[in-house]
Design a protein around this motif. Structure first.
Motif, PDB file in Angstrom:
ATOM      1  N   GLN A   3      19.894 -33.544  31.453  1.00 22.54           N
ATOM      2  CA  GLN A   3      18.604 -33.686  32.115  1.00 22.54           C
ATOM      3  C   GLN A   3      17.711 -34.659  31.355  1.00 22.54           C
ATOM      4  N   VAL A   4      16.888 -35.367  32.102  1.00 20.29           N
ATOM      5  CA  VAL A   4      15.982 -36.352  31.538  1.00 20.29           C
ATOM      6  C   VAL A   4      14.557 -35.833  31.715  1.00 20.29           C
ATOM      7  N   PRO A   5      13.775 -35.755  30.615  1.00 14.77           N
ATOM      8  CA  PRO A   5      12.408 -35.243  30.764  1.00 14.77           C
ATOM      9  C   PRO A   5      11.507 -36.241  31.466  1.00 14.77           C
ATOM     10  N   MET A   6      10.587 -35.704  32.270  1.00 14.16           N
ATOM     11  CA  MET A   6       9.627 -36.535  32.986  1.00 14.16           C
ATOM     12  C   MET A   6       8.381 -35.696  33.235  1.00 14.16           C
ATOM     13  N   THR A   7       7.229 -36.344  33.225  1.00 13.81           N
ATOM     14  CA  THR A   7       5.991 -35.624  33.517  1.00 13.81           C
ATOM     15  C   THR A   7       5.861 -35.413  35.026  1.00 13.81           C
ATOM     16  N   VAL A   8       4.928 -34.563  35.411  1.00 10.60           N
ATOM     17  CA  VAL A   8       4.665 -34.304  36.821  1.00 10.60           C
ATOM     18  C   VAL A   8       4.275 -35.603  37.531  1.00 10.60           C
ATOM     19  N   LEU A  69      16.154 -38.772  39.986  1.00  7.52           N
ATOM     20  CA  LEU A  69      15.571 -37.519  40.466  1.00  7.52           C
ATOM     21  C   LEU A  69      16.583 -36.374  40.436  1.00  7.52           C
ATOM     22  N   ALA A  70      17.862 -36.713  40.541  1.00  7.97           N
ATOM     23  CA  ALA A  70      18.908 -35.682  40.521  1.00  7.97           C
ATOM     24  C   ALA A  70      19.041 -35.048  39.136  1.00  7.97           C
ATOM     25  N   VAL A  71      18.668 -35.779  38.084  1.00 10.32           N
ATOM     26  CA  VAL A  71      18.856 -35.254  36.729  1.00 10.32           C
ATOM     27  C   VAL A  71      17.540 -35.030  35.982  1.00 10.32           C
ATOM     28  N   VAL A  72      16.415 -35.218  36.683  1.00  7.19           N
ATOM     29  CA  VAL A  72      15.129 -35.093  36.013  1.00  7.19           C
ATOM     30  C   VAL A  72      14.774 -33.629  35.738  1.00  7.19           C
ATOM     31  N   ARG A  73      14.104 -33.434  34.623  1.00  7.06           N
ATOM     32  CA  ARG A  73      13.560 -32.114  34.273  1.00  7.06           C
ATOM     33  C   ARG A  73      12.052 -32.319  34.146  1.00  7.06           C
ATOM     34  N   VAL A  74      11.320 -31.867  35.160  1.00  2.08           N
ATOM     35  CA  VAL A  74       9.876 -32.077  35.187  1.00  2.08           C
ATOM     36  C   VAL A  74       9.211 -31.099  34.226  1.00  2.08           C
ATOM     37  N   ILE A  75       8.409 -31.669  33.327  1.00  4.80           N
ATOM     38  CA  ILE A  75       7.702 -30.855  32.345  1.00  4.80           C
ATOM     39  C   ILE A  75       6.215 -30.995  32.621  1.00  4.80           C
ATOM     40  N   ASP A  76       5.581 -29.876  32.956  1.00  6.72           N
ATOM     41  CA  ASP A  76       4.148 -29.843  33.246  1.00  6.72           C
ATOM     42  C   ASP A  76       3.429 -29.379  31.992  1.00  6.72           C
ATOM     43  N   ILE A  77       2.758 -30.297  31.328  1.00  5.39           N
ATOM     44  CA  ILE A  77       2.088 -29.991  30.062  1.00  5.39           C
ATOM     45  C   ILE A  77       1.049 -28.891  30.240  1.00  5.39           C
ATOM     46  N   ALA A  90       2.223 -34.301  25.812  1.00  5.00           N
ATOM     47  CA  ALA A  90       0.930 -34.173  25.131  1.00  5.00           C
ATOM     48  C   ALA A  90       0.270 -35.539  24.973  1.00  5.00           C
ATOM     49  N   THR A  91      -1.045 -35.511  24.891  1.00  9.11           N
ATOM     50  CA  THR A  91      -1.821 -36.704  24.579  1.00  9.11           C
ATOM     51  C   THR A  91      -2.234 -36.568  23.116  1.00  9.11           C
ATOM     52  N   VAL A  92      -1.881 -37.564  22.320  1.00  5.05           N
ATOM     53  CA  VAL A  92      -2.061 -37.489  20.869  1.00  5.05           C
ATOM     54  C   VAL A  92      -2.957 -38.631  20.405  1.00  5.05           C
ATOM     55  N   THR A  93      -3.980 -38.279  19.636  1.00  2.00           N
ATOM     56  CA  THR A  93      -4.838 -39.292  19.020  1.00  2.00           C
ATOM     57  C   THR A  93      -4.455 -39.368  17.556  1.00  2.00           C
ATOM     58  N   VAL A  94      -4.111 -40.568  17.110  1.00  2.00           N
ATOM     59  CA  VAL A  94      -3.709 -40.789  15.718  1.00  2.00           C
ATOM     60  C   VAL A  94      -4.638 -41.821  15.091  1.00  2.00           C
ATOM     61  N   ARG A 106      -0.022 -40.908  25.247  1.00  2.00           N
ATOM     62  CA  ARG A 106       0.567 -39.771  25.967  1.00  2.00           C
ATOM     63  C   ARG A 106       2.070 -39.958  25.854  1.00  2.00           C
ATOM     64  N   ILE A 107       2.782 -38.907  25.468  1.00  2.00           N
ATOM     65  CA  ILE A 107       4.231 -38.991  25.300  1.00  2.00           C
ATOM     66  C   ILE A 107       4.891 -38.638  26.625  1.00  2.00           C
ATOM     67  N   VAL A 108       5.616 -39.609  27.187  1.00  2.99           N
ATOM     68  CA  VAL A 108       6.185 -39.479  28.527  1.00  2.99           C
ATOM     69  C   VAL A 108       7.665 -39.847  28.518  1.00  2.99           C
ATOM     70  N   GLY A 109       8.296 -39.728  29.679  1.00  2.00           N
ATOM     71  CA  GLY A 109       9.695 -40.115  29.830  1.00  2.00           C
ATOM     72  C   GLY A 109       9.855 -41.628  29.793  1.00  2.00           C
TER      73      GLY A 109
END
Length: 160
Positions: A3-8, A69-77, A90-94, A106-109
């Motif tokens: 599976q491949v991570p992806m945001t909503v 889309l067949a292999v996506v794993r939607v991750i809702d932060i 997550a959205t990260v301020t450094v 923002r860390i995304v797919g």
């Protein structure tokens, strides 16, 4: 295939593109091919060859999106409990420890990454260095120009 991570938002954008390709582009290209055929000899018909090339690109992109889309794993932060730890979505301020420059990512797919708008791929060097760390931690990122130290100032779970 794993599976491949992806945001909503990333998944929504792919679905919208797929819908547009199937309901708008595909019929437009089919119509262009039909009109070009009416002009006679297909061997020397530039409009026909251009439309067929567009059709190939369109169908290829449809297959590519359907495959993703067949292999996506939607991750809702928004559904992940906040811990102050950097996680996918997550959205990260450094803060750059040498220059005091503040950056927000923002860390995304991989398909969603766009540095210009502050979205970095989970597989990028900076995201790999940040994942699992917490606010206040200092991370070292191996960059082409040498190592860069960043302090994690803020971790946010911003709903899309």
């Amino acid at each position: 295939m794993s599976q491949v991570p992806m945001t909503v938002a990333g998944e929504r954008a792919l679905r919208e593109e797929l819908k547009h390709l199937k309901s708008v582009e595909r019929p437009r290209i089919t119509k262009a091919i039909a009109e070009a055929r009416e002009h006679g000899d297909l061997k020397e018909n530039a409009e026909y060859h251009a439309a067929r090339e567009q059709q190939g690109f369109c169908e290829g992109r449809i297959q590519e999106i359907e495959g993703k889309l067949a292999v996506v794993r939607v991750i809702d932060i928004a559904q992940i409990p906040y811990t102050g730890r950097v996680v996918f979505g997550a959205t990260v301020t450094v803060i750059n420890c040498d220059t005091d420059e503040e950056l927000t990512y923002r860390i995304v797919g991989e398909d969603e990454a766009n540095v210009k708008v502050g979205k970095i791929s989970v597989t990028s060097p900076i995201a790999r260095a940040l994942i699992g760390k917490e606010e206040g931690d200092v991370v070292v990122v191996a960059a082409p120009g040498g190592s860069i130290e960043y302090e994690i100032d803020k971790v946010e779970h911003i709903a899309e």
